[in-house]
Write an enzyme that holds these catalytic residues in place. Structure first.
Site, PDB file in Angstrom:
ATOM      1  CB  SER A  97      -0.920  -0.005   1.225  1.00 27.33           C
ATOM      2  OG  SER A  97      -0.146  -0.100   2.405  1.00 27.33           O
ATOM      3  CD  GLU A  98       2.574   3.741   3.281  1.00 29.94           C
ATOM      4  OE1 GLU A  98       2.618   4.627   2.399  1.00 29.94           O
ATOM      5  OE2 GLU A  98       2.007   3.892   4.375  1.00 29.94           O
ATOM      6  CG  HIS A 117       6.933   1.566   6.404  1.00 30.99           C
ATOM      7  ND1 HIS A 117       7.011   2.352   7.527  1.00 30.99           N
ATOM      8  CD2 HIS A 117       5.654   1.139   6.336  1.00 30.99           C
ATOM      9  CE1 HIS A 117       5.821   2.396   8.108  1.00 30.99           C
ATOM     10  NE2 HIS A 117       4.982   1.667   7.412  1.00 30.99           N
TER      11      HIS A 117
HETATM   12 ZN    ZN Z   1       3.063   1.402   8.088  1.00 24.27          ZN
END
Ligand code: ZN
Length: 202
Positions: A97-98, A117
């Protein structure tokens, strides 16, 4: 109903037909994802890892347990079109999603070849200053372009950045370096809390 650990994407994914060789990068990604998971930095299927690759990047698929990652959970992102909010990939799963954030970082910083992340439970608002950790000023929802821009800005000052009320992002010239930034901060905070506990008189 939302499944636990499921993270929805805020962009469209177009799957392209094609093939590519990992050139052992999959093994490297899997190895470091296991390390991050073992340290407890990717709770509830959070966290994502990418490396610069050919004309784009390799990134972990969305909603995967990084501790149990395999090659099929790694997606080749060839492009991210910010006008259409669409990403073009080769792979069998949806990318993290990032993805917009990872893509934007590689676009902006030529010397960055890896982005990590994680959600480190030891990294808290109250210890950021003490450890000289850079934090984004404004808070934006995960997976948004606004968050990506905020992180890209903050990375000008530090290769390790905390996204306000969310988690940490680190970048490196290779994956080992980006992971090492994450582990170093984790170790420093852990040792500090150990020291202060030992210093207490009972
Ligand atoms: Zn996150």
């Amino acid at each position: 109903m939302e499944l636990e650990g499921y993270i929805g994407r805020k962009f469209d994914t177009k799957f392209l037909r094609g093939d590519f060789e990992f050139k052992e990068l999959d093994e490297e990604i899997i190895k470091y994802c296991r390390v991050l998971s073992r340290k407890g930095l990717t709770p509830n299927k959070t966290g994502n890892v990418s490396v610069r690759f050919e004309n784009g990047m390799l990134i972990t698929a969305g909603g995967t347990d990084l501790g149990k990652l395999n090659s099929g959970d790694i997606v080749y992102v060839l492009n991210f079109d910010f006008n259409d909010n669409t990403t073009f990939v080769i792979g069998s799963k949806e990318p993290s999603s990032e993805t917009p954030m990872h893509w934007m970082i590689y676009n902006r910083y030529e010397d960055v070849n890896a982005v990590v992340h994680v959600h480190d439970p030891l990294v808290k608002e109250e210890n950021l200053q003490k450890f000289g950790i850079k934090c984004t000023e404004r808070e934006f929802p995960y997976g948004t372009i606004e968050l990506a821009e905020e992180v890209v800005d903050a990375l000008r000052e530090s290769r390790y950045v905390v996204m306000k009320n969310h988690g940490s992002v680190s970048v490196g010239s290779n994956l080992r370096e980006a992971v090492e930034f994450i582990l170093d901060i984790h170790r420093r905070i852990k040792n500090e809390s150990k020291d202060s506990w030992q210093g207490k008189k009972f």
